[in-house]
Design a protein around this motif. Sequence first.
Motif, PDB file in Angstrom:
ATOM      1  N   LEU A  13      73.686  32.856  60.244  1.00  0.00           N
ATOM      2  CA  LEU A  13      73.873  33.827  60.686  1.00  0.00           C
ATOM      3  C   LEU A  13      71.712  34.361  59.960  1.00  0.00           C
ATOM      4  N   ILE A  14      72.290  33.964  58.722  1.00  0.00           N
ATOM      5  CA  ILE A  14      71.120  33.836  57.806  1.00  0.00           C
ATOM      6  C   ILE A  14      69.610  33.631  58.273  1.00  0.00           C
ATOM      7  N   LYS A  15      70.183  32.542  58.881  1.00  0.00           N
ATOM      8  CA  LYS A  15      69.078  31.979  59.345  1.00  0.00           C
ATOM      9  C   LYS A  15      68.101  32.031  60.532  1.00  0.00           C
ATOM     10  N   GLN A  16      69.597  32.404  61.331  1.00  0.00           N
ATOM     11  CA  GLN A  16      68.959  33.453  62.492  1.00  0.00           C
ATOM     12  C   GLN A  16      68.252  34.871  62.145  1.00  0.00           C
ATOM     13  N   VAL A  17      68.650  35.253  61.416  1.00  0.00           N
ATOM     14  CA  VAL A  17      68.472  36.687  60.702  1.00  0.00           C
ATOM     15  C   VAL A  17      66.201  36.405  60.741  1.00  0.00           C
ATOM     16  N   ARG A  18      66.417  35.382  59.458  1.00  0.00           N
ATOM     17  CA  ARG A  18      64.840  35.350  58.918  1.00  0.00           C
ATOM     18  C   ARG A  18      63.719  34.567  60.221  1.00  0.00           C
ATOM     19  N   ASP A  19      64.854  33.816  60.846  1.00  0.00           N
ATOM     20  CA  ASP A  19      63.725  32.790  62.005  1.00  0.00           C
ATOM     21  C   ASP A  19      63.460  33.585  63.157  1.00  0.00           C
ATOM     22  N   GLY A  20      64.103  35.403  63.282  1.00  0.00           N
ATOM     23  CA  GLY A  20      63.987  36.055  64.015  1.00  0.00           C
ATOM     24  C   GLY A  20      64.631  35.400  65.278  1.00  0.00           C
ATOM     25  N   ASP A  21      65.369  34.806  65.394  1.00  0.00           N
ATOM     26  CA  ASP A  21      66.680  34.204  66.596  1.00  0.00           C
ATOM     27  C   ASP A  21      67.429  35.500  66.256  1.00  0.00           C
ATOM     28  N   PHE A  22      67.877  36.135  65.618  1.00  0.00           N
ATOM     29  CA  PHE A  22      68.849  37.055  65.219  1.00  0.00           C
ATOM     30  C   PHE A  22      68.995  37.736  66.567  1.00  0.00           C
ATOM     31  N   ASP A  23      69.944  38.591  67.568  1.00  0.00           N
ATOM     32  CA  ASP A  23      70.111  39.562  69.359  1.00  0.00           C
ATOM     33  C   ASP A  23      70.404  41.549  67.766  1.00  0.00           C
ATOM     34  N   TYR A  24      69.288  41.561  68.096  1.00  0.00           N
ATOM     35  CA  TYR A  24      69.586  43.059  66.898  1.00  0.00           C
ATOM     36  C   TYR A  24      68.636  44.229  67.348  1.00  0.00           C
ATOM     37  N   ASN A  25      69.844  45.131  68.047  1.00  0.00           N
ATOM     38  CA  ASN A  25      69.526  46.538  68.062  1.00  0.00           C
ATOM     39  C   ASN A  25      68.975  47.478  67.296  1.00  0.00           C
ATOM     40  N   SER A  26      67.963  47.883  67.211  1.00  0.00           N
ATOM     41  CA  SER A  26      67.553  48.893  65.191  1.00  0.00           C
ATOM     42  C   SER A  26      68.305  50.777  66.211  1.00  0.00           C
ATOM     43  N   ARG A  27      69.170  50.456  65.029  1.00  0.00           N
ATOM     44  CA  ARG A  27      69.205  52.675  64.949  1.00  0.00           C
ATOM     45  C   ARG A  27      68.148  53.473  65.229  1.00  0.00           C
ATOM     46  N   GLU A  28      68.191  54.000  66.063  1.00  0.00           N
ATOM     47  CA  GLU A  28      67.637  55.185  65.975  1.00  0.00           C
ATOM     48  C   GLU A  28      67.004  56.522  64.425  1.00  0.00           C
ATOM     49  N   SER A  29      65.597  56.143  64.270  1.00  0.00           N
ATOM     50  CA  SER A  29      65.763  56.798  62.904  1.00  0.00           C
ATOM     51  C   SER A  29      66.034  58.594  62.958  1.00  0.00           C
ATOM     52  N   PRO A  30      66.638  58.581  62.242  1.00  0.00           N
ATOM     53  CA  PRO A  30      66.867  60.050  62.230  1.00  0.00           C
ATOM     54  C   PRO A  30      65.947  61.095  61.670  1.00  0.00           C
ATOM     55  N   GLU A  31      65.816  62.382  62.227  1.00  0.00           N
ATOM     56  CA  GLU A  31      65.229  63.247  62.338  1.00  0.00           C
ATOM     57  C   GLU A  31      65.104  63.626  60.641  1.00  0.00           C
ATOM     58  N   THR A  32      64.222  64.498  59.839  1.00  0.00           N
ATOM     59  CA  THR A  32      64.235  64.218  58.551  1.00  0.00           C
ATOM     60  C   THR A  32      64.827  65.965  58.401  1.00  0.00           C
ATOM     61  N   ASN A  33      65.065  66.282  57.185  1.00  0.00           N
ATOM     62  CA  ASN A  33      65.139  67.977  57.035  1.00  0.00           C
ATOM     63  C   ASN A  33      63.969  68.056  55.729  1.00  0.00           C
ATOM     64  N   TRP A  34      62.861  68.284  55.790  1.00  0.00           N
ATOM     65  CA  TRP A  34      61.991  68.273  55.273  1.00  0.00           C
ATOM     66  C   TRP A  34      62.329  69.040  54.134  1.00  0.00           C
ATOM     67  N   ASN A  35      62.591  70.209  53.600  1.00  0.00           N
ATOM     68  CA  ASN A  35      62.833  71.357  53.555  1.00  0.00           C
ATOM     69  C   ASN A  35      63.691  70.481  51.894  1.00  0.00           C
ATOM     70  N   LEU A  36      64.998  69.839  52.861  1.00  0.00           N
ATOM     71  CA  LEU A  36      66.459  69.398  51.357  1.00  0.00           C
ATOM     72  C   LEU A  36      65.209  68.174  51.297  1.00  0.00           C
ATOM     73  N   TYR A  37      64.369  67.199  51.811  1.00  0.00           N
ATOM     74  CA  TYR A  37      63.616  66.605  51.432  1.00  0.00           C
ATOM     75  C   TYR A  37      62.919  66.585  50.423  1.00  0.00           C
ATOM     76  N   ASP A  38      62.438  68.185  50.856  1.00  0.00           N
ATOM     77  CA  ASP A  38      61.251  68.476  49.241  1.00  0.00           C
ATOM     78  C   ASP A  38      62.227  68.996  48.343  1.00  0.00           C
ATOM     79  N   ASN A  39      62.978  69.611  48.067  1.00  0.00           N
ATOM     80  CA  ASN A  39      64.237  70.195  47.159  1.00  0.00           C
ATOM     81  C   ASN A  39      64.336  68.606  46.690  1.00  0.00           C
ATOM     82  N   ALA A  40      64.761  68.138  47.526  1.00  0.00           N
ATOM     83  CA  ALA A  40      65.792  66.844  46.105  1.00  0.00           C
ATOM     84  C   ALA A  40      64.344  66.039  45.294  1.00  0.00           C
ATOM     85  N   GLN A  41      63.043  66.126  46.355  1.00  0.00           N
ATOM     86  CA  GLN A  41      62.705  65.242  45.283  1.00  0.00           C
ATOM     87  C   GLN A  41      61.961  66.301  44.288  1.00  0.00           C
TER      88      GLN A  41
END
Length: 244
Positions: A13-41
């Motif tokens: 499995l590791i070899k497939q991932v590193r070679d780019g042969d692993f079939d993977y559906n990436s997750r959608e990027s979540p929306e960022t709450n910039w007010n919470l982000y700024d406050n946390a920073q």
Amino acid sequence: MPAKSRTEELRTLIKQVRDGDFDYNSRESPETNWNLYDNAQIKEFANYLNNLRDLVDEADKRIKERTPPKKQSVGRPPIDPADIAKILLLQAYTSSPNRIAEGLLHLFREKLGVYRHFSYKTIERGYDREAVNEILNEIVKITNETVEDKEETYSFDGTGFSASNKENYAAKRQKQSSKKNQKKKKSECANENHDCFPIANTANKMGFSYCVMGVGVQHKLISGMAISPDHSIGETTMFPEVFE
């Protein structure tokens, strides 16, 4: 499935991932709450200092409650290992050398609840003290207690800690991963090429200490870690110790 078969399946499995042969559906990027982000920073460092103080104090308290008190030896009492642990964690957070870490002790000692000053030499030797390492290990347990039964997915990966400033693990890994380099050079470890750690240029004793760790995907806390100076093994060889 036998442990050996699981290991071989994982290596495939590791070899497939590193070679780019692993079939993977990436997750959608979540929306960022910039007010919470700024406050946390903005509050990150202040929150870190508060959490650092409380965690070390709690770890020290637990250890003292289960450990019989030791008889006080003759001479000046040693520096409180909890105080050293606080500065070591602050030093790691800020990526500071020992002398700068002593300056941070001057600056934040009241905030951290450290009431006795000590030199950068004490910080330098901090990890040599068993009591300090016991506190650090207890902190790992405490932090994982907070997400017990809440973390379901873990990510595992390997890295290396260089024993010399002349060695850079990320650069060696990038070079190792290049297709051109893989064709030119055969693997120097006992396992297959895709499972090898990169090899240092310097002597074994001054190269890398290899490390594999598991991290919770949601809460980003380290769940397990294994470190080895053995350059003949691959990452998956160390996985069982991390799982435990």
